[in-house]
Design an enzyme around this catalytic site. Structure first.
Site, PDB file in Angstrom:
ATOM      1  N   ASP A   1       0.854  -1.193   0.000  1.00  0.00           N
ATOM      2  CA  ASP A   1       0.000   0.000   0.000  1.00  0.00           C
ATOM      3  C   ASP A   1       0.887   1.239   0.000  1.00  0.00           C
ATOM      4  OD1 ASP A   1      -2.780   1.129   0.257  1.00  0.00           O
ATOM      5  OD2 ASP A   1      -1.860   2.058   2.006  1.00  0.00           O
TER       6      ASP A   1
ATOM      7  N   HIS B   1      -5.486   6.831   7.359  1.00  0.00           N
ATOM      8  CA  HIS B   1      -4.837   5.893   6.450  1.00  0.00           C
ATOM      9  C   HIS B   1      -3.338   5.873   6.733  1.00  0.00           C
ATOM     10  CE1 HIS B   1      -8.067   5.466   3.141  1.00  0.00           C
ATOM     11  NE2 HIS B   1      -8.624   5.982   4.218  1.00  0.00           N
TER      12      HIS B   1
END
Length: 243
Positions: free
Chosen positions: A8, A153
């Protein structure tokens, strides 16, 4: 054994072509679908500020990134770590687009040329849950993955969550094995024997009328959610075989 890397990124904004850059990369290694702990995590100096909307998402300040290495400083280590592995990403075009742009700026080949393949879990989830929300948070809720620590995030945290989500999404692909009691080898290490259930003859248990009715209702919901694109109906009149 299959080596997979769940990856990610966090970025300064949404447009790699518009000049946005990667500020964080998180990688989680799976070997034979098991977490190994051989992970990688990088904060990067993007040489530009993050957009306000991006800051609200990841919370990584421009000041924090000023003394972090640039992508060029970690590129060789990162690519060596990822080499040949199957890469698992949620919404892969976004992350791969940014990685391609970073590599292009260094005069390097595109990301896919360094790895063994790319799996997009968003595509997988849309196929498994048509018409449903399939964000990472939604999948965590649906699959029972604890995401209570995800207030913002973060590349490594999101990669760790996605690894659990991926394992749950693909659990039905595990080999049909049952583990016997542990024994010990000459070195005192635990040894677990596995029995392959595929050689066994299993009884066929027919669905009850109520179960068949519930099944038809589920198929009708899938038909509606997918706009009539499911393939289930094409099998209804197919001859039944039992091996």
């Amino acid at each position: 054994m299959t080596r997979q890397i769940v990856l990610d990124t966090e970025t300064t904004g949404l447009s790699a072509e518009g000049g946005d850059r990667i500020i964080e990369i998180g990688c989680v290694e799976l070997v034979a679908r098991k977490l190994t702990g051989n992970n990688r995590h990088y904060y990067l100096n993007p040489e530009r500020d993050s957009h306000e909307d991006a800051l609200k998402v990841h919370g990584i300040s421009n000041e924090f990134l000023k003394d972090k290495p640039k992508f060029v400083a970690v590129a060789d280590e990162l690519l060596a770590y990822l080499a040949g592995a199957e890469i698992i990403i949620h919404n892969a075009p976004f992350d791969v687009g940014f990685l391609n742009k970073e590599l292009e700026l260094l005069g390097r080949d595109r990301f896919a040329s360094y790895v063994g393949g790319i799996v997009d879990t968003l595509v997988m989830a849309k196929e498994m849950y048509p018409g449903k929300r399939n964000s990472l948070d939604a999948l965590c809720d649906r699959l029972g993955v604890d995401n209570s620590g995800r207030k913002l995030h973060g590349a490594l945290l999101d990669a760790e969550l996605l690894a659990d989500v991926y394992i749950n999404l693909t659990r039905g692909q595990d080999p049909l094995l049952v583990l016997e009691e542990e024994s010990q080898n000459a070195s005192g290490q635990a040894v677990v024997a596995a029995v392959d259930l595929r050689s066994l003859k299993l009884p066929v248990i027919r669905a009850s009328a109520q179960e068949a009715q519930s099944h038809d209702q589920i198929l009708a919901e899938l038909d509606k959610a997918s706009g009539g694109k499911t393939i289930w109906r094409s099998f209804e009149n197919a001859p039944e075989t039992v091996s």
